[in-house]
Design an enzyme around this catalytic site. Structure first.
Site, PDB file in Angstrom:
ATOM      1  N   GLU A 127      58.560  22.294  61.315  1.00  0.00           N
ATOM      2  CA  GLU A 127      57.232  21.921  61.877  1.00  0.00           C
ATOM      3  C   GLU A 127      57.004  23.062  62.890  1.00  0.00           C
ATOM      4  O   GLU A 127      55.859  23.476  62.751  1.00  0.00           O
ATOM      5  CB  GLU A 127      57.027  20.525  62.310  1.00  0.00           C
ATOM      6  CG  GLU A 127      57.082  19.448  61.318  1.00  0.00           C
ATOM      7  CD  GLU A 127      57.248  18.023  61.968  1.00  0.00           C
ATOM      8  OE1 GLU A 127      56.743  17.795  63.003  1.00  0.00           O
ATOM      9  OE2 GLU A 127      57.832  17.069  61.462  1.00  0.00           O
ATOM     10  N   TYR A 153      65.646  14.487  60.321  1.00  0.00           N
ATOM     11  CA  TYR A 153      64.693  14.707  61.630  1.00  0.00           C
ATOM     12  C   TYR A 153      64.984  16.069  62.120  1.00  0.00           C
ATOM     13  O   TYR A 153      63.866  16.736  62.205  1.00  0.00           O
ATOM     14  CB  TYR A 153      65.085  13.765  62.538  1.00  0.00           C
ATOM     15  CG  TYR A 153      64.329  13.961  63.897  1.00  0.00           C
ATOM     16  CD1 TYR A 153      62.856  13.578  64.026  1.00  0.00           C
ATOM     17  CD2 TYR A 153      64.825  14.599  65.027  1.00  0.00           C
ATOM     18  CE1 TYR A 153      62.465  13.677  65.188  1.00  0.00           C
ATOM     19  CE2 TYR A 153      64.158  14.678  66.416  1.00  0.00           C
ATOM     20  CZ  TYR A 153      62.883  14.211  66.442  1.00  0.00           C
ATOM     21  OH  TYR A 153      62.364  14.606  67.374  1.00  0.00           O
TER      22      TYR A 153
END
Length: 220
Positions: free
Chosen positions: A154, A147
């Site tokens: 991102e 994560y």
């Protein structure tokens, strides 16, 4: 009739999970192979088509939640899929200038490992009615590493695309026009960045993954 519909549901979800699993396995294979042979600059070109297909297929999961095929809350599914589609189509596909950055490699490897674990987990549960305990542990523990690497990649890629979004004015609408409507994709992307990490998408996703671990570590 209810039993028949239940069988149809399980067959459909089994096929869906294993087909998308195969797509993400292809993404990981091409990413690692290209990274090893020619470097991170060529990773996007190698994974573009399977990445787009595998990630876009996840739109069906919103439908699955809405009609009750799965118990996953749409409030957790929608932000995650929306952000993934924004990266896949709105950033990576639309702005070739960022496609050769090393963050693309870390992004697709983080995504693909996460999804290989997830889709195989649910594929086994639908096909057999259960998944091995180690698979359950992997499903809800691997995100502690994947994560952070995924969301960092991102955010980094969105930030890197900002200058190109501004100069190209892609997806922006200027007035005057027949619709009497104005939209600036550059400022919309800045808004996405502003809410990305502290926003609902990240927080809900974190809680969605950590709650099963907490229920084991802190029993009632």
């Amino acid at each position: 009739m209810a039993t028949f519909l239940s069988i149809i549901r399980r067959v459909y979800l089994t096929l869906y999970n294993w087909i998308v699993f195969a797509g993400w396995a292809q993404v990981l294979y091409f990413a690692v192979k290209t990274l090893k042979e020619t470097g991170h600059e060529n990773v996007y070109d190698a994974v573009e088509k399977p990445l787009q297909l595998a990630q876009t297929a996840a739109v069906l999961e919103i439908f699955h939640g809405l009609v009750g095929l799965v118990r996953s809350p749409v409030s957790a599914t929608l932000p995650q899929i929306g952000s993934r589609l924004f990266l896949t189509w709105g950033i990576l596909y639309s702005f070739p200038e960022v496609q050769s950055h090393f963050l693309v490699a870390s992004l697709v490897i983080s995504w693909s490992i996460t999804e290989i674990i997830r889709y195989s987990f649910f594929g086994l549960k639908e096909a057999l009615g259960f998944a091995p305990s180690w698979h359950l542990w992997l499903r809800y523990s691997s995100f502690l590493v994947l994560y952070p690497t995924g969301i960092t990649s991102e955010v980094g890629l969105i930030y890197l695309a900002l200058p190109h979004i501004k100069t190209s004015e892609m997806y922006s609408a200027r007035m005057p026009n027949t619709l009497n409507f104005s939209f600036d994709f550059f400022y919309a992307t800045i808004l996405v960045l502003a809410i990305y990490v502290p926003g609902t998408a990240s927080f809900d996703l974190f809680l969605h993954h950590i709650s099963p671990i907490c229920s084991v570590l802190i029993p009632n």
